[in-house]
Design a protein around this motif. Structure first.
Motif, mmCIF file in Angstrom:
data_model
loop_
_atom_site.group_PDB
_atom_site.id
_atom_site.type_symbol
_atom_site.label_atom_id
_atom_site.label_comp_id
_atom_site.label_asym_id
_atom_site.label_seq_id
_atom_site.Cartn_x
_atom_site.Cartn_y
_atom_site.Cartn_z
ATOM 1 N N GLY A 31 64.433 -32.573 52.308
ATOM 2 C CA GLY A 31 64.543 -31.322 51.643
ATOM 3 C C GLY A 31 64.925 -30.029 52.414
ATOM 4 O O GLY A 31 65.762 -29.478 51.882
ATOM 5 N N VAL A 32 64.578 -30.054 53.472
ATOM 6 C CA VAL A 32 64.818 -28.837 54.272
ATOM 7 C C VAL A 32 66.455 -28.830 54.700
ATOM 8 O O VAL A 32 67.126 -28.008 54.532
ATOM 9 N N VAL A 33 66.778 -30.190 54.897
ATOM 10 C CA VAL A 33 68.139 -30.318 55.456
ATOM 11 C C VAL A 33 69.156 -30.036 54.272
ATOM 12 O O VAL A 33 70.150 -29.310 54.417
ATOM 13 N N LYS A 34 68.744 -30.850 53.157
ATOM 14 C CA LYS A 34 69.454 -30.571 52.099
ATOM 15 C C LYS A 34 69.419 -29.072 51.549
ATOM 16 O O LYS A 34 70.686 -28.409 51.155
ATOM 17 N N GLU A 35 68.478 -28.229 51.498
ATOM 18 C CA GLU A 35 68.287 -26.760 51.330
ATOM 19 C C GLU A 35 69.410 -26.058 52.052
ATOM 20 O O GLU A 35 70.199 -25.127 51.772
ATOM 21 N N LEU A 36 69.257 -26.254 53.471
ATOM 22 C CA LEU A 36 70.229 -25.577 54.301
ATOM 23 C C LEU A 36 71.509 -25.748 54.197
ATOM 24 O O LEU A 36 72.686 -25.084 54.161
ATOM 25 N N GLU A 37 71.930 -27.109 53.947
ATOM 26 C CA GLU A 37 73.452 -27.581 53.808
ATOM 27 C C GLU A 37 73.910 -27.148 52.152
ATOM 28 O O GLU A 37 74.866 -26.216 52.088
ATOM 29 N N ASP A 38 73.072 -27.570 51.038
ATOM 30 C CA ASP A 38 73.563 -27.072 49.839
ATOM 31 C C ASP A 38 73.432 -25.659 49.339
ATOM 32 O O ASP A 38 74.292 -25.360 48.767
ATOM 33 N N GLY A 41 74.638 -23.202 52.587
ATOM 34 C CA GLY A 41 76.030 -23.643 52.814
ATOM 35 C C GLY A 41 76.139 -23.772 54.395
ATOM 36 O O GLY A 41 77.155 -23.549 54.862
ATOM 37 N N LEU A 42 75.095 -23.940 55.102
ATOM 38 C CA LEU A 42 75.074 -24.110 56.464
ATOM 39 C C LEU A 42 76.015 -25.592 56.787
ATOM 40 O O LEU A 42 75.764 -26.455 56.293
ATOM 41 N N VAL A 43 76.735 -25.506 57.873
ATOM 42 C CA VAL A 43 77.120 -26.869 58.460
ATOM 43 C C VAL A 43 76.237 -27.069 59.690
ATOM 44 O O VAL A 43 76.313 -26.477 60.755
ATOM 45 N N LEU A 44 75.619 -27.823 59.413
ATOM 46 C CA LEU A 44 74.525 -28.382 60.713
ATOM 47 C C LEU A 44 75.175 -29.280 61.594
ATOM 48 O O LEU A 44 76.130 -30.085 61.215
ATOM 49 N N ASP A 45 74.679 -29.123 62.801
ATOM 50 C CA ASP A 45 75.346 -29.739 63.963
ATOM 51 C C ASP A 45 74.251 -30.674 64.466
ATOM 52 O O ASP A 45 73.317 -30.432 64.794
ATOM 53 N N ALA A 46 74.474 -31.978 64.377
ATOM 54 C CA ALA A 46 73.348 -32.904 64.739
ATOM 55 C C ALA A 46 73.054 -32.998 66.236
ATOM 56 O O ALA A 46 71.942 -33.316 66.719
ATOM 57 N N ASP A 49 70.323 -28.324 69.363
ATOM 58 C CA ASP A 49 68.741 -28.556 69.604
ATOM 59 C C ASP A 49 68.184 -27.180 68.845
ATOM 60 O O ASP A 49 67.027 -27.208 68.349
ATOM 61 N N TYR A 50 68.768 -26.008 68.812
ATOM 62 C CA TYR A 50 68.235 -25.009 68.163
ATOM 63 C C TYR A 50 68.416 -25.273 66.640
ATOM 64 O O TYR A 50 67.172 -24.720 66.122
ATOM 65 N N GLN A 51 69.128 -25.730 66.136
ATOM 66 C CA GLN A 51 69.056 -26.005 64.515
ATOM 67 C C GLN A 51 68.020 -26.929 64.393
ATOM 68 O O GLN A 51 67.241 -26.837 63.422
ATOM 69 N N HIS A 86 75.466 -17.106 62.469
ATOM 70 C CA HIS A 86 76.243 -17.595 63.615
ATOM 71 C C HIS A 86 76.602 -18.894 63.535
ATOM 72 O O HIS A 86 77.846 -19.289 64.011
ATOM 73 N N VAL A 87 75.884 -19.922 62.593
ATOM 74 C CA VAL A 87 76.490 -21.082 62.265
ATOM 75 C C VAL A 87 77.567 -21.148 61.233
ATOM 76 O O VAL A 87 78.573 -21.872 61.141
ATOM 77 N N GLY A 88 77.379 -20.444 60.493
ATOM 78 C CA GLY A 88 78.402 -20.118 59.143
ATOM 79 C C GLY A 88 78.098 -20.851 58.026
ATOM 80 O O GLY A 88 77.477 -21.815 58.080
ATOM 81 N N ARG A 89 78.792 -20.618 57.010
ATOM 82 C CA ARG A 89 78.735 -21.266 55.801
ATOM 83 C C ARG A 89 79.922 -22.158 55.592
ATOM 84 O O ARG A 89 81.097 -21.825 56.132
ATOM 85 N N SER A 90 79.814 -23.138 54.980
ATOM 86 C CA SER A 90 81.048 -24.257 54.540
ATOM 87 C C SER A 90 81.798 -23.447 53.770
ATOM 88 O O SER A 90 81.269 -22.769 52.771
#
Length: 91
Positions: A31-38, A41-46, A49-51, A86-90
């Motif tokens: 749910g946290v990952v989905k919230e951050l992405e959807d 609008g974050l583009v997460l980097d697998a 480590d900070y993310q 810093h990460v930005g939005r898709s």
């Protein structure tokens, strides 16, 4: 994002040594990952480590405050804000 790794780190942080809560913790992490992405609008980097640690801290807070109604702690708010900048939005 390796959600299994994140769940194992959340369990370490909470001191959980059994698999009894794995399904619940996996749902929180997902749910946290989905919230951050959807929603954010974050583009997460697998490999970031900070993310990953932010997601661990956010999921841990969600787990520990599941029966409370309160705002997100300031340190998480600041870190989320920094991620958005810093990460930005898709697009």
């Amino acid at each position: 994002m390796d959600q299994e790794l994140i769940v194992s780190i959340v369990k370490e942080r909470l001191g959980i040594r059994t698999a009894v809560r794995d399904t619940y913790l996996a749902a929180i992490v997902g749910g946290v990952v989905k919230e951050l992405e959807d929603e954010k609008g974050l583009v997460l980097d697998a490999d970031n480590d900070y993310q990953r640690i932010f997601i661990v801290d956010y999921a841990t807070w969600r787990y520990q405050s599941r029966d409370e109604s309160g705002a997100m702690p300031r340190h998480l708010q600041f870190r989320m804000h920094n991620l958005l900048l810093h990460v930005g939005r898709s697009v």
